[in-house]
Write a protein that holds these residues in place. Structure first.
Motif, short mmCIF file in Angstrom:
data_model
loop_
_atom_site.label_atom_id
_atom_site.label_comp_id
_atom_site.label_asym_id
_atom_site.label_seq_id
_atom_site.Cartn_x
_atom_site.Cartn_y
_atom_site.Cartn_z
N TYR A 507 0.81 -1.22 0.00
CA TYR A 507 0.00 0.00 0.00
C TYR A 507 0.85 1.27 0.00
O TYR A 507 0.34 2.37 -0.22
N LYS A 508 2.17 1.13 0.24
CA LYS A 508 3.06 2.29 0.23
C LYS A 508 3.78 2.49 -1.10
O LYS A 508 4.52 3.46 -1.26
N ILE A 509 3.57 1.61 -2.05
CA ILE A 509 4.26 1.71 -3.33
C ILE A 509 3.53 2.73 -4.22
O ILE A 509 2.33 2.61 -4.45
N PRO A 510 4.22 3.75 -4.72
CA PRO A 510 3.57 4.74 -5.58
C PRO A 510 2.97 4.09 -6.82
O PRO A 510 3.62 3.26 -7.47
N ARG A 511 1.75 4.46 -7.13
CA ARG A 511 1.11 3.94 -8.34
C ARG A 511 1.45 4.79 -9.56
O ARG A 511 1.30 4.33 -10.69
N LEU A 512 1.90 6.02 -9.32
CA LEU A 512 2.23 6.93 -10.41
C LEU A 512 3.62 7.50 -10.18
O LEU A 512 3.99 7.85 -9.05
N LEU A 513 4.41 7.58 -11.24
CA LEU A 513 5.77 8.14 -11.19
C LEU A 513 5.91 9.22 -12.25
O LEU A 513 5.39 9.08 -13.36
N ASP A 514 6.61 10.27 -11.91
CA ASP A 514 6.80 11.38 -12.84
C ASP A 514 8.24 11.87 -12.71
O ASP A 514 8.67 12.30 -11.63
N PHE A 515 9.00 11.81 -13.80
CA PHE A 515 10.38 12.32 -13.78
C PHE A 515 10.37 13.82 -14.06
O PHE A 515 9.72 14.28 -15.00
N ARG A 516 11.08 14.56 -13.23
CA ARG A 516 11.15 16.01 -13.36
C ARG A 516 12.61 16.47 -13.39
O ARG A 516 13.48 15.81 -12.85
N ARG A 517 12.82 17.66 -13.97
CA ARG A 517 14.16 18.24 -13.94
C ARG A 517 14.46 18.85 -12.57
O ARG A 517 15.61 18.92 -12.14
N GLU A 518 13.42 19.34 -11.89
CA GLU A 518 13.57 19.90 -10.55
C GLU A 518 12.23 19.87 -9.83
O GLU A 518 11.18 19.70 -10.46
N LEU A 519 12.29 20.03 -8.52
CA LEU A 519 11.08 20.09 -7.70
C LEU A 519 10.89 21.50 -7.18
O LEU A 519 11.87 22.21 -6.94
N PRO A 520 9.65 21.92 -6.99
CA PRO A 520 9.43 23.27 -6.43
C PRO A 520 9.91 23.32 -4.99
O PRO A 520 9.59 22.45 -4.18
N LYS A 521 10.68 24.36 -4.67
CA LYS A 521 11.22 24.50 -3.31
C LYS A 521 11.10 25.94 -2.86
O LYS A 521 11.04 26.85 -3.69
N ASN A 522 11.08 26.13 -1.55
CA ASN A 522 11.12 27.49 -1.03
C ASN A 522 12.57 27.95 -0.96
O ASN A 522 13.49 27.23 -1.36
N MET A 523 12.79 29.15 -0.39
CA MET A 523 14.12 29.75 -0.44
C MET A 523 15.15 29.04 0.44
O MET A 523 16.35 29.29 0.32
N VAL A 524 14.71 28.18 1.34
CA VAL A 524 15.68 27.44 2.15
C VAL A 524 15.76 25.97 1.74
O VAL A 524 16.32 25.16 2.45
N GLY A 525 15.17 25.64 0.58
CA GLY A 525 15.35 24.31 0.04
C GLY A 525 14.33 23.28 0.45
O GLY A 525 14.49 22.09 0.17
N LYS A 526 13.26 23.70 1.12
CA LYS A 526 12.21 22.75 1.51
C LYS A 526 11.30 22.50 0.33
O LYS A 526 10.81 23.44 -0.31
N THR A 527 11.05 21.23 0.01
CA THR A 527 10.17 20.89 -1.10
C THR A 527 8.74 21.32 -0.80
O THR A 527 8.20 21.04 0.26
N LEU A 528 8.12 21.98 -1.79
CA LEU A 528 6.75 22.48 -1.63
C LEU A 528 5.78 21.45 -2.20
O LEU A 528 5.35 21.52 -3.35
N ARG A 529 5.45 20.46 -1.38
CA ARG A 529 4.56 19.40 -1.84
C ARG A 529 3.20 19.94 -2.27
O ARG A 529 2.58 19.43 -3.20
N ARG A 530 2.74 21.00 -1.57
CA ARG A 530 1.40 21.51 -1.87
C ARG A 530 1.30 22.02 -3.30
O ARG A 530 0.23 21.95 -3.92
N MET A 531 2.43 22.52 -3.87
CA MET A 531 2.41 23.00 -5.25
C MET A 531 2.21 21.85 -6.22
O MET A 531 1.54 21.99 -7.26
N LEU A 532 2.78 20.70 -5.89
CA LEU A 532 2.59 19.52 -6.73
C LEU A 532 1.14 19.04 -6.66
O LEU A 532 0.55 18.66 -7.67
N VAL A 533 0.58 19.07 -5.45
CA VAL A 533 -0.83 18.67 -5.29
C VAL A 533 -1.74 19.63 -6.05
O VAL A 533 -2.66 19.19 -6.75
#
Length: 543
Positions: A507-533
């Motif tokens: 149940y923890k295995i991702p059903r969808l995968l997406d390769f990206r060049r970069e992930l959205p992050k704030n100015m201190v490098g924290k990934t902004l998961r909400r932007m992906l959602v």
């Protein structure tokens, strides 16, 4: 520990009294001593007082790391006014609510952002718009090159005269050498209103008192074992408008009489050059910064052996990244933890062999923590069982500005409810499982993204990853992983799924995968998961 009942501005006063000729800042090669910094602070405070700024007024500081940021910050505190740090890349729809929420009438900003400030002045109620330029505090050659680069980008550094629009350097030059000094009640008077998504995810301003910030800086200084006052050099790449950079770099460095090598933005090649040139000894950062240094092509040709102490925050630090950085520098890189509501640091791994990979360490001096049940937050959980992390200590905020309900929800019986899910081991070390609000519920299972991200990051070809839950009519949410591969890496979706199947429950295995060049992050490098959602929700299908 003993925490003096004093204004935060006493840090600068102590530094200038003990180390007046010590270099306080280095900005593109230009040095400023503590005596020069203190003089600029006093003059700018006098200029602000002439504009009518007084105790309790809120002043927005919308600047990257530069000498003007430090001058503005401590000048505002000198008058007993309150600093409101603002991200300098914010746009109008973000900026106006922040200014009006706390009633800022004065803002200090970069000349390149003048068109934005001019467009929102009336709506935001700005009476004093004080502009400055990075070039104003650079040495001549760097200033000339910067002006030319801005010209090539089509950015104007010229600000036309207008009522209420004032130049920072002019104010410094024309102001009196002394400013009135406000009496401060450290326990109750606010020093900073720091915006945060907070423990509930909605934007609000955390009220940080002088006592909160003094206490946290002294706690961190105590943690930096082996560091010497008046002799250390900090790489100041974490943004000061973020509470992590503000406390762990600016405030701690001033309390120690250290030198700050200021970087308006983190560029790996610039950081490598300055670490070597200025013999940087303390480097607080985010995992993305250490990853960038570990993998940069110039790193093998730079001498980084001066770096003795590095503390990582803002996101989970992979043990492999830490070990690689330590191999390069010969120093120690440990992971810590904090949140805006706690000024921000509450935990850190010891700068000794007692650290534990994957853990954020143990509480700061005079800081207590407990793990409580997720449903009611009243039952303390046994060792090893996950629950919500709650904290009590001198660095915990006074509350949220004009948000009594959110304050009551977050501060209960003297405890700060962090919204983070964690567990304790038998030795008292804390392990962050995930954000409470980032928890994914899929098919009735509670799933923590970090569990999955850690497994995928084990693959040597993977540079970065973020796992989110996206809407699913059947399961409620479906797991999707966004993956950034290292340069020239060759990895397929099938490879990743095979790796996950060997290490994760079905149940923890991702059903969808997406390769990206970069992930959205704030100015201190924290990934902004909400932007992906939000990106997924905006798709025409709703998925």
């Amino acid at each position: 520990m003993q925490y003096p009942e004093q204004s935060l501005s006493v840090f600068l006063e102590r530094a200038v009294s003990q180390w007046p000729n010590q270099t306080a800042t280095i900005f593109f090669g230009k040095k400023m001593t503590y005596a020069e910094l203190a003089d600029a602070v006093e003059r700018f405070a006098a200029a602000l007082a002439e504009l009518g700024i007084k105790k309790g007024d809120r002043v927005a500081v919308m600047l990257p790391n530069c000498p003007q940021t430090i001058i503005s910050y401590f000048a505002v505190l000198h008058l007993g006014a309150v600093v409101v740090p603002i991200n300098p890349v914010n746009v109008g729809r973000e900026l106006v609510p922040q200014l009006t929420e706390v009633g800022c009438k004065t803002i200090i900003y970069l000349d390149t952002r003048h068109p934005l400030i001019r467009s929102v002045r009336e709506e935001a109620g700005i009476e004093n718009a004080i502009y400055t330029g990075l070039q104003d505090f650079m040495p001549y050659i760097a200033s000339f090159n910067y002006r030319y680069r801005q010209y090539r980008k089509g950015l104007s550094l010229t600000v036309e005269p207008e009522a209420g629009v004032l130049n920072f350097s002019d104010l410094l030059e024309k102001s009196a050498p002394k400013a009135p000094r406000a009496e401060i009640d450290p326990q109750n008077d606010l020093a900073v209103l720091q915006y945060t998504g907070g423990t509930t995810g909605t934007l609000k301003a955390a009220m940080l008192t002088h006592f909160n910030l003094v206490a946290n800086a002294l706690q961190i200084k105590e943690w930096f074992v082996g560091c010497e006052e008046g002799k250390e050099v900090f790489l100041a790449a974490l943004p000061f408008f973020h509470v992590y950079g503000m406390t762990c770099v600016m405030n701690v460095a001033l309390e120690m009489g250290a030198t700050m090598v200021l970087h308006p933005r983190f560029y790996t090649e610039h950081a490598l050059k300055d670490i070597e040139r200025y013999r940087v000894s303390i480097f607080p950062g985010a995992p993305a910064m250490y990853v960038a240094i570990n993998s940069h092509k110039d790193t093998p040709f730079r001498d980084l052996s001066s770096v003795r102490v590095s503390v990582s925050g803002a996101a989970a630090l992979s043990p492999d990244v830490a070990y690689a950085f330590e191999e390069i520098t010969g120093g120690m890189l440990v992971e810590g933890y904090g949140l805006t509501e706690a000024s921000p640091v509450t935990h850190c791994n010891p700068l000794t062999k007692e650290r534990k990979p994957g853990s954020v360490g143990v509480p700061m001096p005079d800081t207590e923590c407990k793990i409580v049940d997720l449903e009611y937050g009243t039952k303390e959980m046994p060792v090893g069982v996950a629950g919500e992390l709650i904290i009590r200590g001198p660095q915990v905020m006074k509350g949220y500005w004009n948000k009594p309900e959110e304050t009551e929800e977050t501060l209960r019986d003297g405890w700060l409810y962090t919204g983070d899910i964690a567990r304790l081991d038998k030795s008292g070390y804390t392990f962050i499982v995930d954000r409470k609000k980032d928890m994914i519920i899929s098919g009735g299972y509670n799933i923590y993204p970090q569990d999955i991200e850690e497994v995928i990051l084990e693959m040597p070809e993977v540079e970065d990853v973020a796992v989110v839950g996206i809407p699913d009519r059947y399961r409620g949410e479906t797991l999707k992983a966004y993956i950034v591969l290292k340069e020239n890496a060759n990895l397929t979706k099938a490879d990743i799924l095979s790796h996950c199947k060997e290490r994760l429950a079905a149940y923890k295995i991702p059903r969808l995968l997406d390769f990206r060049r970069e992930l959205p992050k704030n100015m201190v490098g924290k990934t902004l998961r909400r932007m992906l959602v939000e990106e997924e929700k905006s798709r025409p299908s709703g998925f």
